[in-house]
Design an enzyme around this catalytic site. Structure first.
Site, short mmCIF file in Angstrom:
data_model
loop_
_atom_site.label_atom_id
_atom_site.label_comp_id
_atom_site.label_asym_id
_atom_site.label_seq_id
_atom_site.Cartn_x
_atom_site.Cartn_y
_atom_site.Cartn_z
N CYS A 169 0.84 -1.21 0.00
CA CYS A 169 0.00 0.00 0.00
C CYS A 169 0.88 1.25 0.00
CB CYS A 169 -0.90 0.04 1.24
SG CYS A 169 -1.80 -1.46 1.62
N CYS A 200 -26.58 -4.15 18.66
CA CYS A 200 -27.76 -3.35 19.01
C CYS A 200 -29.01 -3.93 18.36
CB CYS A 200 -27.56 -1.88 18.63
SG CYS A 200 -26.61 -0.97 19.87
N CYS A 216 -33.62 3.03 17.18
CA CYS A 216 -32.29 3.45 17.65
C CYS A 216 -32.44 4.76 18.42
CB CYS A 216 -31.35 3.71 16.48
SG CYS A 216 -31.34 2.49 15.17
N ARG A 220 -20.83 -3.72 16.17
CA ARG A 220 -21.57 -3.05 17.26
C ARG A 220 -23.04 -2.86 16.87
NH1 ARG A 220 -22.35 -2.10 22.65
NH2 ARG A 220 -24.52 -2.27 22.06
N HIS A 256 -30.80 6.11 21.74
CA HIS A 256 -29.61 6.97 21.57
C HIS A 256 -29.92 8.46 21.48
CE1 HIS A 256 -26.78 3.76 21.68
NE2 HIS A 256 -27.48 3.05 20.81
C1 HEC Z 1 -32.48 -0.67 24.01
C2 HEC Z 1 -31.64 0.48 23.76
C3 HEC Z 1 -30.83 0.48 22.47
C4 HEC Z 1 -31.31 0.47 21.18
C5 HEC Z 1 -32.75 0.38 20.73
C6 HEC Z 1 -30.15 0.60 20.33
N1 HEC Z 1 -29.02 0.68 21.07
FE1 HEC Z 1 -27.18 1.13 20.38
N2 HEC Z 1 -26.41 0.88 22.24
C7 HEC Z 1 -27.14 0.63 23.37
C8 HEC Z 1 -26.24 0.49 24.49
C9 HEC Z 1 -26.64 0.21 25.93
C10 HEC Z 1 -24.94 0.66 23.99
C11 HEC Z 1 -23.62 0.63 24.75
C12 HEC Z 1 -23.41 1.96 25.45
C13 HEC Z 1 -23.24 3.08 24.46
O1 HEC Z 1 -22.14 3.31 23.97
O2 HEC Z 1 -24.25 3.75 24.13
C14 HEC Z 1 -25.09 0.94 22.57
C15 HEC Z 1 -24.02 1.23 21.72
C16 HEC Z 1 -24.18 1.70 20.44
C17 HEC Z 1 -23.11 2.22 19.63
C18 HEC Z 1 -21.65 2.33 20.03
C19 HEC Z 1 -21.30 3.64 20.66
C20 HEC Z 1 -19.86 3.67 21.12
O3 HEC Z 1 -19.28 4.76 21.16
O4 HEC Z 1 -19.31 2.62 21.46
C21 HEC Z 1 -23.65 2.60 18.45
C22 HEC Z 1 -22.92 3.22 17.27
C23 HEC Z 1 -25.06 2.28 18.51
N3 HEC Z 1 -25.34 1.75 19.73
C24 HEC Z 1 -25.96 2.49 17.49
C25 HEC Z 1 -27.27 2.00 17.51
C26 HEC Z 1 -28.13 1.98 16.36
C27 HEC Z 1 -27.76 2.52 14.99
C28 HEC Z 1 -29.31 1.43 16.76
C29 HEC Z 1 -30.53 1.09 15.90
C30 HEC Z 1 -30.31 0.02 14.96
C31 HEC Z 1 -29.19 1.14 18.16
N4 HEC Z 1 -27.92 1.46 18.57
C32 HEC Z 1 -30.21 0.65 18.96
C33 HEC Z 1 -28.51 0.57 23.46
C34 HEC Z 1 -29.38 0.59 22.39
C1 HEC Z 2 -1.24 1.05 -7.33
C2 HEC Z 2 -1.39 2.12 -6.37
C3 HEC Z 2 -2.20 1.87 -5.12
C4 HEC Z 2 -2.07 0.83 -4.22
C5 HEC Z 2 -1.14 -0.37 -4.28
C6 HEC Z 2 -3.00 1.12 -3.15
N1 HEC Z 2 -3.67 2.27 -3.40
FE1 HEC Z 2 -5.01 3.16 -2.19
N2 HEC Z 2 -5.38 4.58 -3.57
C7 HEC Z 2 -4.71 4.69 -4.77
C8 HEC Z 2 -5.30 5.78 -5.55
C9 HEC Z 2 -4.85 6.25 -6.92
C10 HEC Z 2 -6.34 6.29 -4.75
C11 HEC Z 2 -7.30 7.41 -5.09
C12 HEC Z 2 -6.72 8.68 -4.68
C13 HEC Z 2 -7.77 9.72 -4.76
O1 HEC Z 2 -8.35 9.86 -5.83
O2 HEC Z 2 -8.04 10.32 -3.73
C14 HEC Z 2 -6.35 5.54 -3.52
C15 HEC Z 2 -7.21 5.79 -2.45
C16 HEC Z 2 -7.10 5.18 -1.22
C17 HEC Z 2 -7.83 5.58 -0.03
C18 HEC Z 2 -8.78 6.75 0.08
C19 HEC Z 2 -8.05 8.01 0.48
C20 HEC Z 2 -8.98 9.18 0.68
O3 HEC Z 2 -8.46 10.27 0.96
O4 HEC Z 2 -10.19 9.04 0.59
C21 HEC Z 2 -7.46 4.73 0.96
C22 HEC Z 2 -7.97 4.74 2.40
C23 HEC Z 2 -6.52 3.79 0.41
N3 HEC Z 2 -6.32 4.09 -0.90
C24 HEC Z 2 -5.94 2.74 1.10
C25 HEC Z 2 -5.12 1.78 0.51
C26 HEC Z 2 -4.69 0.57 1.18
C27 HEC Z 2 -5.04 0.20 2.62
C28 HEC Z 2 -3.91 -0.11 0.29
C29 HEC Z 2 -3.26 -1.46 0.49
C30 HEC Z 2 -4.18 -2.55 0.82
C31 HEC Z 2 -3.87 0.68 -0.93
N4 HEC Z 2 -4.63 1.81 -0.76
C32 HEC Z 2 -3.16 0.32 -2.04
C33 HEC Z 2 -3.66 3.93 -5.19
C34 HEC Z 2 -3.21 2.77 -4.59
#
Ligand code: HEC
Ligand code: HEC
Length: 256
Positions: free
Chosen positions: A71, A217, A172, A213, A176
């Site tokens: 990369c 949820c 959610c 994660r 949240h």
């Molecule tokens: C019953 C309550 C509940 C519902 C409904 C729920 N969650 Fe959660 N979620 C939690 C709890 C508890 C945690 C762990 C503590 C935290 O980070 O909020 C969590 C954690 C998360 C986290 C991680 C936050 C972190 O920083 O680690 C994300 C992202 C998230 N929930 C998104 C969602 C989404 C999107 C949905 C809907 C699909 C959803 N949750 C539905 C209770 C809920």
């Molecule tokens: C042959 C060259 C090449 C190789 C090998 C390559 N990349 Fe890329 N990568 C690119 C080009 C070109 C872009 C597009 C740049 C742009 O248009 O922003 C890109 C874009 C990306 C982006 C997005 C950057 C942004 O700013 O959004 C990520 C993340 C990335 N490459 C990760 C990787 C990783 C991880 C690997 C190895 C597994 C890898 N690349 C291997 C050429 C390469």
């Protein structure tokens, strides 16, 4: 009469301001951790997720095969050039019109440019690489695009977020937004910002992606668990990232 009208508009706009700023008051997940866990997250020697970051750094510099490029061959000076990249994901890929998260962009480069088989969602390689690249943006504010081509995805994510689902019939949003700060099974419910992922979760004894994660949820409310990298979770990820605009990237996070 006109004066009263203006006074009313002013009064309303005063009401509107705090409502509008409620979104910007969204806090990162780490703010809801115990002080001890928060300290541990910040300490590179005590947060196990830094091991994955280190693995990702090595993987980034290594040739996957003798005839393949590392990369880093194309991405020289990643500390500078890829710093900030993670703050702009998920984003719409201009070439395909698909929504890509950071994992998706890495896989695209892996397959199309490095000409290697995809790592696979939730593989240790993809988790390490994602954790490494996201860690290069630590401290920088999230700034995903939610307008233009991204808007339909963002709105689909919002609809998902607000829809009641599962046997528990909970959205959610009910947890949240509505229950932020309340305790649930030992956790404090956060805004679900997702800015610390991939994160090490003690319950997993492992690093996991944001989609892992989300699956936890979904299971929690006995709703459908979508696949890793599914369109549903990608849209949801964009919505969460849009809500979290301005919050700093904290990857790699540490969670209960
Ligand atoms: C019953 C309550 C509940 C519902 C409904 C729920 N969650 Fe959660 N979620 C939690 C709890 C508890 C945690 C762990 C503590 C935290 O980070 O909020 C969590 C954690 C998360 C986290 C991680 C936050 C972190 O920083 O680690 C994300 C992202 C998230 N929930 C998104 C969602 C989404 C999107 C949905 C809907 C699909 C959803 N949750 C539905 C209770 C809920
Ligand atoms: C042959 C060259 C090449 C190789 C090998 C390559 N990349 Fe890329 N990568 C690119 C080009 C070109 C872009 C597009 C740049 C742009 O248009 O922003 C890109 C874009 C990306 C982006 C997005 C950057 C942004 O700013 O959004 C990520 C993340 C990335 N490459 C990760 C990787 C990783 C991880 C690997 C190895 C597994 C890898 N690349 C291997 C050429 C390469």
């Amino acid at each position: 009469m006109a004066k009263t009208g203006i006074a009313l508009i002013l009064a309303l706009s005063v009401v509107v301001v705090p409502a509008g700023s409620a979104l910007s008051e969204i806090k990162s997940g780490s703010e809801f951790l115990s002080p001890e866990l928060r300290r541990q997250q910040a300490d590179e020697t005590r947060n196990p997720a830094f091991f994955w970051v280190e693995q990702g750094r090595e993987l980034f510099s290594r040739r996957p095969a003798p005839d393949a490029q590392a990369c880093i061959a194309c991405h020289v000076d990643p500390q500078q050039k890829l710093r900030g990249a993670a703050t702009r994901y998920p984003q719409v890929d201009a070439a395909t019109g698909k929504l890509l998260n950071l994992e998706g962009r890495i896989e695209q480069c892996r397959v199309e440019r490095q000409k290697q088989p995809a790592f696979g969602y939730e593989s240790p390689e993809l988790l390490s690489m994602t954790a490494y690249l996201a860690s290069l943006s630590r401290g920088l504010p999230m700034q995903v695009k939610t307008d233009g081509a991204a808007n339909p995805f963002f709105e689909a994510g919002r609809a998902f977020f607000e829809r009641r689902q599962g046997q528990l019939n909970l959205s959610c949003q009910q947890c949240h937004d509505g229950l932020v700060g309340q305790k649930l099974r030992g956790d404090t419910i956060s805004h679900g910002a997702g800015t610390g992922y991939p994160a090490y979760r003690l319950e997993w004894n492992d690093v996991g992606s944001l989609h892992r994660r989300l699956r936890a949820c979904s299971l929690g409310v006995r709703a459908t668990q979508f696949d890793y990298g599914s369109a549903e979770y990608l849209a949801l990820e964009l919505y969460l990232a849009g809500r979290a605009k301005g919050l700093p990237v904290e990857t790699p996070g540490l969670r209960r």
